[in-house]
Design a protein around this motif. Structure first.
Motif, short mmCIF file in Angstrom:
data_model
loop_
_atom_site.label_atom_id
_atom_site.label_comp_id
_atom_site.label_asym_id
_atom_site.label_seq_id
_atom_site.Cartn_x
_atom_site.Cartn_y
_atom_site.Cartn_z
N ALA A 1 40.55 29.07 24.11
CA ALA A 1 41.41 30.24 23.91
C ALA A 1 40.58 31.44 23.45
O ALA A 1 40.79 32.57 23.92
CB ALA A 1 42.50 29.93 22.89
N CYS A 2 39.63 31.22 22.56
CA CYS A 2 38.77 32.30 22.07
C CYS A 2 37.93 32.85 23.22
O CYS A 2 37.81 34.07 23.39
CB CYS A 2 37.88 31.79 20.95
SG CYS A 2 36.71 33.02 20.34
N ARG A 3 37.34 31.98 24.02
CA ARG A 3 36.52 32.41 25.14
C ARG A 3 37.35 33.22 26.13
O ARG A 3 36.92 34.26 26.62
CB ARG A 3 35.92 31.19 25.83
CG ARG A 3 35.05 31.54 27.02
CD ARG A 3 34.41 30.28 27.58
NE ARG A 3 33.62 30.59 28.74
CZ ARG A 3 34.07 30.57 29.99
NH1 ARG A 3 35.32 30.24 30.23
NH2 ARG A 3 33.27 30.86 31.00
N GLN A 4 38.54 32.76 26.44
CA GLN A 4 39.41 33.47 27.38
C GLN A 4 39.78 34.85 26.85
O GLN A 4 39.78 35.84 27.58
CB GLN A 4 40.67 32.65 27.67
CG GLN A 4 41.49 33.23 28.80
CD GLN A 4 40.72 33.31 30.10
OE1 GLN A 4 40.05 32.36 30.50
NE2 GLN A 4 40.78 34.44 30.76
N ARG A 5 40.06 34.95 25.55
CA ARG A 5 40.40 36.23 24.95
C ARG A 5 39.21 37.21 25.04
O ARG A 5 39.37 38.37 25.39
CB ARG A 5 40.82 36.04 23.49
CG ARG A 5 41.36 37.33 22.86
CD ARG A 5 41.70 37.15 21.39
NE ARG A 5 40.47 37.16 20.60
CZ ARG A 5 39.96 36.11 19.93
NH1 ARG A 5 40.59 34.96 19.94
NH2 ARG A 5 38.84 36.21 19.26
N GLY B 1 34.25 20.71 22.78
CA GLY B 1 34.03 21.98 22.10
C GLY B 1 34.83 22.05 20.82
O GLY B 1 35.70 21.21 20.56
N PRO B 2 34.56 23.05 19.98
CA PRO B 2 35.32 23.19 18.74
C PRO B 2 36.78 23.54 19.04
O PRO B 2 37.08 24.08 20.10
CB PRO B 2 34.62 24.34 18.01
CG PRO B 2 33.86 25.06 19.05
CD PRO B 2 33.54 24.07 20.13
N PRO B 3 37.68 23.23 18.12
CA PRO B 3 39.10 23.54 18.33
C PRO B 3 39.30 25.03 18.58
O PRO B 3 38.72 25.88 17.91
CB PRO B 3 39.78 23.12 17.04
CG PRO B 3 38.81 22.21 16.35
CD PRO B 3 37.45 22.59 16.82
#
Length: 87
Positions: A25-29, A19-21
């Motif tokens: 973390a973005c998904r979890q947020r 996945g992209p860098p």
């Protein structure tokens, strides 16, 4: 298509792409933010036509990108042979 590969390579699934860098973390947020707001889903039966299908108009809690307006969707489910919708 896998035409140019030898037979063992034709059945193996392709490798997973990274996945992209920062994606995890973005998904979890986003999941954490969305769970902080009530879904408040409302299901209203709709006519799907065939007796084998059950359809519902669904409204749900707002999304931060949409300015907290309610979202809408349609859900179509198969009906059981004896009546009622499948979960």
């Amino acid at each position: 298509m896998f035409i140019g590969l030898p037979p063992p390579g034709r059945t193996a699934p392709p490798p997973l792409l990274p996945g992209p860098p920062g994606f995890d973390a973005c998904r979890q947020r986003l999941l954490t933010e969305s769970r902080a707001h009530g879904l408040d889903a409302r299901f209203a039966p709709a006519d799907a036509g065939p007796a084998l299908l059950g359809a519902y108009d669904v409204e749900f809690g707002g999304h931060r990108v949409r300015g907290r307006r309610r979202g809408a969707a349609a859900v179509i489910v198969r009906r059981r042979a004896g009546g009622g919708d499948r979960p």
